[in-house]
Design a protein around this motif. Structure first.
Motif: not given
Length: 396
Positions: A115-119
């Motif tokens: 799982p990957t988040i981008l800010t």
């Protein structure tokens, strides 16, 4: 929510390269490792690195060269790098840049889905428009960044206004607003402490001090600051305008101050690395002048508020988001006359500076501990959502 997570925090640069996003990474890593779980910084090699000073792991992959103020150009294409990250068994990857870092995370997810988040911190269209004159090449750059954004399982922004930049890059999906925090503690300076800064720069007691903190780049609307200061001087108002920071346009900015004949009222301090000293500068200043439309969150607005120093901001900017004119800050139009008139009006009733600064400290200040705790809680939600459905490796 009580389970500890292993988090990969990625960015296209890290300390000793200094900018706002690296400050974010630093506090995420410190707070997660100290109070919440485990975090590892993932970033390109830097020949000036001093990773031994940090009490947490920093994984550096290959870089081709550095440019500007020590920014490395990452080269994440070797499969060995992706395997290294996979073998670290991260629960979640959190990219803070939709260029090399997010592309690297895409390559990892082609092998094993994590799982990957981008800010999305930066309005990249400013840099692209300044450096790329060809419309077709500019559009290709937008498309490339847009692909990296779309590959994240969740996209975060630090203010709602940042979403306009996401749309320019072609991203039409949902996003979560996750504000950054402030590492400076709430602080009430004594008159003697404030006098330290005045003595250092030979500023008389009755002269108003205005401050700008940040990288010295034209697209932070610094020309507008200088022009408004010229207008104030022409109206017979004395002041000192302090510029704290360094940047690629520093020489040109200094020359422009001379051209506008305010060089006798401007002071360039360079980079202030000592955070305690920086807080004294905020505390000694009457107003933070920050008309930037470029910044997506305006950390300096919260830093100033920590010392009860109110900010003068441009209407509609991300930095002005959540600020109430005359209550937690001062809002003006994006032109020199509006800024000058606002400042002149404030100086006619100096009591308002104390009142608005105090309310800013009480209402808009957020600590990094609270900010990172909110983000960490959101990590759990993203992971649970991710695990609720099958996720084969990326096919693109």
């Amino acid at each position: 929510m009580d389970s500890k997570l292993k988090v990969g925090l990625g960015n296209d640069a890290f300390l000793p390269t200094v900018d706002g996003v690296n400050t974010v990474l630093k506090f995420y890593a410190e707070i997660i490792n100290k109070k919440l779980g485990e975090a590892v910084i993932i970033t390109p090699e830097n020949p000036n690195k001093r990773d031994y000073v940090f009490p947490y792991e920093i994984y550096r992959y290959k870089s081709l060269f550095t440019f500007g103020e020590g920014y490395p150009v990452g080269w994440p294409f070797k499969k060995e790098f992706a395997d290294d990250i996979i073998n670290m068994n991260f629960d979640i990857l959190h990219s803070h840049c939709p260029v090399a870092t997010s592309y690297f995370f895409r390559r990892i997810n082609r092998i094993k889905r994590i799982p990957t988040i981008l800010t999305y911190h930066t309005k990249f269209e400013y840099d692209i428009q300044a450096r790329v004159k060809s419309l077709s090449i500019r559009q290709k750059a937008y498309t490339m960044i847009g692909k990296d954004i779309k590959c994240a399982d969740e996209v975060w922004v630090t203010s709602r206004g940042t979403a306009d930049s996401l749309r320019i890059m072609g991203y039409e999906g949902n996003y979560v607003v996750m504000p950054n925090g402030c590492d400076l503690p709430k602080f009430t300076a004594t008159e003697e402490e404030k006098a330290i800064i005045r003595r250092k720069h030979s500023i008389p007691q009755n002269i108003p001090i205005f401050i700008f903190v940040g990288r010295l780049m034209w697209y932070k609307n610094i020309r507008l600051i200088i022009d408004s200061m010229r207008t104030l001087k022409n109206r017979g108002i004395d002041f000192r305008m302090l510029f704290l920071g360094i940047g690629p346009d520093e020489k040109a900015i200094k020359k422009y101050c001379v051209k506008q004949r305010i060089d006798d009222r401007t002071i360039f301090t360079g980079m202030i690395d000592d955070r305690r000293v920086l807080q004294l500068y905020y505390a000694a200043s009457d107003l933070l002048i920050f008309p930037s439309q470029f910044d997506t969150n305006g950390l300096v607005v919260r830093e100033a508020a920590a010392s009860s120093t109110p900010s003068v901001l441009v209407e509609g900017s991300c930095a002005a988001e959540g600020i109430i004119d005359g209550e937690t800050g001062f809002i003006c139009e994006e032109n020199e006359l509006s800024i000058a008139r606002k400042i002149e009006k404030i100086l006619q009733n100096r009591d308002i500076i104390y009142r608005v600064g105090t309310k800013a400290q009480n209402d808009i200040y957020i600590s990094w501990e609270d900010s990172v705790k909110n983000a960490y809680e959101r990590y759990h939600i993203v992971i649970d959502k991710f695990n609720s459905v099958p996720h084969p490796p990326y096919q693109y």
